[in-house]
Scaffold this motif. Sequence first.
Motif, PDB file in Angstrom:
ATOM      1  N   ALA A 192       0.841  -1.195   0.000  1.00 36.99           N
ATOM      2  CA  ALA A 192       0.000   0.000   0.000  1.00 36.99           C
ATOM      3  C   ALA A 192       0.881   1.252   0.000  1.00 36.99           C
ATOM      4  CB  ALA A 192      -0.903  -0.008   1.226  1.00 36.99           C
ATOM      5  N   LYS A 193       0.468   2.261  -0.736  1.00 36.48           N
ATOM      6  CA  LYS A 193       1.216   3.518  -0.761  1.00 36.48           C
ATOM      7  C   LYS A 193       0.947   4.291   0.521  1.00 36.48           C
ATOM      8  CE  LYS A 193       1.412   3.966  -5.788  1.00 36.48           C
ATOM      9  NZ  LYS A 193       1.095   4.812  -6.980  1.00 36.48           N
ATOM     10  N   LYS A 194       2.007   4.818   1.113  1.00 38.49           N
ATOM     11  CA  LYS A 194       1.880   5.571   2.355  1.00 38.49           C
ATOM     12  C   LYS A 194       2.396   6.994   2.158  1.00 38.49           C
ATOM     13  CE  LYS A 194       2.158   1.624   5.496  1.00 38.49           C
ATOM     14  NZ  LYS A 194       2.835   1.050   6.690  1.00 38.49           N
ATOM     15  N   THR A 195       1.715   7.946   2.796  1.00 38.48           N
ATOM     16  CA  THR A 195       2.178   9.332   2.792  1.00 38.48           C
ATOM     17  C   THR A 195       3.169   9.517   3.925  1.00 38.48           C
ATOM     18  OG1 THR A 195       0.092  10.142   1.876  1.00 38.48           O
ATOM     19  CG2 THR A 195       1.484  11.742   2.999  1.00 38.48           C
ATOM     20  N   VAL A 196       4.345  10.001   3.604  1.00 45.12           N
ATOM     21  CA  VAL A 196       5.437  10.125   4.569  1.00 45.12           C
ATOM     22  C   VAL A 196       5.811  11.601   4.717  1.00 45.12           C
ATOM     23  CG1 VAL A 196       7.845   9.553   5.041  1.00 45.12           C
ATOM     24  CG2 VAL A 196       6.335   7.838   4.020  1.00 45.12           C
ATOM     25  N   THR A 197       5.818  12.083   5.946  1.00 40.72           N
ATOM     26  CA  THR A 197       6.268  13.443   6.248  1.00 40.72           C
ATOM     27  C   THR A 197       7.647  13.371   6.883  1.00 40.72           C
ATOM     28  OG1 THR A 197       4.004  14.224   6.585  1.00 40.72           O
ATOM     29  CG2 THR A 197       5.766  15.549   7.538  1.00 40.72           C
ATOM     30  N   SER A 198       8.553  14.231   6.426  1.00 39.95           N
ATOM     31  CA  SER A 198       9.913  14.194   6.950  1.00 39.95           C
ATOM     32  C   SER A 198      10.454  15.598   7.182  1.00 39.95           C
ATOM     33  CB  SER A 198      10.840  13.460   5.975  1.00 39.95           C
ATOM     34  OG  SER A 198      10.893  14.143   4.729  1.00 39.95           O
ATOM     35  N   TYR A 199      11.422  15.692   8.110  1.00 48.11           N
ATOM     36  CA  TYR A 199      12.195  16.907   8.344  1.00 48.11           C
ATOM     37  C   TYR A 199      13.661  16.525   8.199  1.00 48.11           C
ATOM     38  CZ  TYR A 199       7.983  19.085  10.314  1.00 48.11           C
ATOM     39  OH  TYR A 199       6.719  19.592  10.494  1.00 48.11           O
ATOM     40  N   SER A 200      14.355  17.123   7.225  1.00 48.99           N
ATOM     41  CA  SER A 200      15.737  16.748   6.923  1.00 48.99           C
ATOM     42  C   SER A 200      16.680  17.922   7.150  1.00 48.99           C
ATOM     43  CB  SER A 200      15.859  16.278   5.471  1.00 48.99           C
ATOM     44  OG  SER A 200      14.985  15.196   5.219  1.00 48.99           O
ATOM     45  N   PRO A 201      17.790  17.723   7.884  1.00 50.75           N
ATOM     46  CA  PRO A 201      18.729  18.809   8.166  1.00 50.75           C
ATOM     47  C   PRO A 201      19.263  19.475   6.902  1.00 50.75           C
ATOM     48  CG  PRO A 201      19.161  16.954   9.609  1.00 50.75           C
ATOM     49  CD  PRO A 201      18.154  16.483   8.600  1.00 50.75           C
ATOM     50  N   LEU A 202      19.247  20.810   6.919  1.00 45.79           N
ATOM     51  CA  LEU A 202      19.653  21.613   5.775  1.00 45.79           C
ATOM     52  C   LEU A 202      20.943  22.389   6.061  1.00 45.79           C
ATOM     53  CD1 LEU A 202      18.817  22.662   2.941  1.00 45.79           C
ATOM     54  CD2 LEU A 202      17.503  24.443   4.104  1.00 45.79           C
ATOM     55  N   LYS A 203      20.985  23.110   7.196  1.00 43.82           N
ATOM     56  CA  LYS A 203      22.195  23.841   7.568  1.00 43.82           C
ATOM     57  C   LYS A 203      22.146  24.214   9.037  1.00 43.82           C
ATOM     58  CE  LYS A 203      20.808  28.610   6.463  1.00 43.82           C
ATOM     59  NZ  LYS A 203      21.197  29.836   5.729  1.00 43.82           N
ATOM     60  N   VAL A 204      23.318  24.458   9.600  1.00 42.91           N
ATOM     61  CA  VAL A 204      23.468  24.895  10.972  1.00 42.91           C
ATOM     62  C   VAL A 204      23.417  26.414  11.001  1.00 42.91           C
ATOM     63  CG1 VAL A 204      24.995  24.936  12.990  1.00 42.91           C
ATOM     64  CG2 VAL A 204      24.821  22.863  11.593  1.00 42.91           C
ATOM     65  N   GLY A 205      22.758  26.990  12.002  1.00 35.67           N
ATOM     66  CA  GLY A 205      22.726  28.445  12.071  1.00 35.67           C
ATOM     67  C   GLY A 205      21.937  28.976  13.252  1.00 35.67           C
ATOM     68  N   TRP A 206      21.944  30.298  13.371  1.00 39.17           N
ATOM     69  CA  TRP A 206      21.220  30.998  14.420  1.00 39.17           C
ATOM     70  C   TRP A 206      19.834  31.424  13.942  1.00 39.17           C
ATOM     71  CZ3 TRP A 206      22.935  31.874  19.389  1.00 39.17           C
ATOM     72  CH2 TRP A 206      24.289  31.614  19.647  1.00 39.17           C
ATOM     73  N   TYR A 207      18.894  31.496  14.891  1.00 37.22           N
ATOM     74  CA  TYR A 207      17.606  32.123  14.659  1.00 37.22           C
ATOM     75  C   TYR A 207      17.519  33.268  15.654  1.00 37.22           C
ATOM     76  CZ  TYR A 207      12.589  32.822  14.070  1.00 37.22           C
ATOM     77  OH  TYR A 207      11.355  33.362  13.801  1.00 37.22           O
ATOM     78  N   LEU A 208      17.308  34.491  15.164  1.00 38.94           N
ATOM     79  CA  LEU A 208      17.255  35.701  16.003  1.00 38.94           C
ATOM     80  C   LEU A 208      15.877  36.315  15.952  1.00 38.94           C
ATOM     81  CD1 LEU A 208      20.582  37.340  14.768  1.00 38.94           C
ATOM     82  CD2 LEU A 208      20.276  35.963  16.825  1.00 38.94           C
ATOM     83  N   TRP A 209      15.408  36.848  17.086  1.00 38.58           N
ATOM     84  CA  TRP A 209      14.161  37.597  17.080  1.00 38.58           C
ATOM     85  C   TRP A 209      14.203  38.722  18.112  1.00 38.58           C
ATOM     86  CZ3 TRP A 209      14.650  32.867  19.371  1.00 38.58           C
ATOM     87  CH2 TRP A 209      14.161  32.688  20.667  1.00 38.58           C
ATOM     88  N   GLU A 210      13.379  39.721  17.862  1.00 39.23           N
ATOM     89  CA  GLU A 210      13.378  40.949  18.660  1.00 39.23           C
ATOM     90  C   GLU A 210      12.007  41.154  19.277  1.00 39.23           C
ATOM     91  OE1 GLU A 210      13.498  45.345  17.140  1.00 39.23           O
ATOM     92  OE2 GLU A 210      15.493  44.440  16.885  1.00 39.23           O
ATOM     93  N   SER A 211      11.975  41.615  20.508  1.00 35.51           N
ATOM     94  CA  SER A 211      10.699  41.873  21.171  1.00 35.51           C
ATOM     95  C   SER A 211      10.800  43.103  22.044  1.00 35.51           C
ATOM     96  CB  SER A 211      10.289  40.653  22.004  1.00 35.51           C
ATOM     97  OG  SER A 211      11.276  40.351  22.966  1.00 35.51           O
TER      98      SER A 211
END
Length: 211
Positions: A192-211
């Motif tokens: 049977a065909k199954k729907t597969v969701t994945s998260y694959s590493p792309l790059k290392v880095g920072w996430y910045l936000w301001e409040s």
Amino acid sequence: MTGVAAPATAFASQAALVAEEPAPVDMGPAEETVNTAPPAEPEEAGLETPTEPDPIETGKPPADTESGDYCGATQRVYIPTSKGGTYHEGVGPTNSNYNGTSRVVRSTFTSEVTGEVGVSVTAGLAPSIDVMIAKLEAKYEVNLSAKLTAKLGNTVSVDTPSKRSTSAKYGVYRLKNTGTSYSVYSNCTSSAKKTVTSYSPLKVGWYLWES
């Protein structure tokens, strides 16, 4: 003036549940991109760190099978169907710096731990992770990895406006994708065909936000 970041809150677990599909993060350079909110958590309920599939069956089907056809060795198929957003998986604590002065100051943040982030995928992936990644790279013209390491001691600096706080998370950006996976057996039948969701590493880095 330079504000040295202090630990704030621990990073959210990889299996965190969210009520709605999160918005993808901005993939611009961390030094230039300051977001207005923390990174959205990926919807990973039911996802797992994948294991290698069972060895491929190569023999012909038994003589008493309903079909006498032979389609060769078992083929494990993965077809990417929908490219999602890019999500940031934090490694270590969130760091923050408040600028209480009347002018802009430079905030500097340094990663405090080393951590590894890998692929997450829903059950039903027929081939190996390497095969899935190769299919994604070919379709979307990106470079992905089975796992990436965010290392201790990486530093980023950013301007913090007066009376504002800048927060920073170090970690790994991962690409979300939805695909279809199934197996074609040696007797020419298919699973049977199954729907597969994945998260694959792309790059290392920072996430910045301001409040």
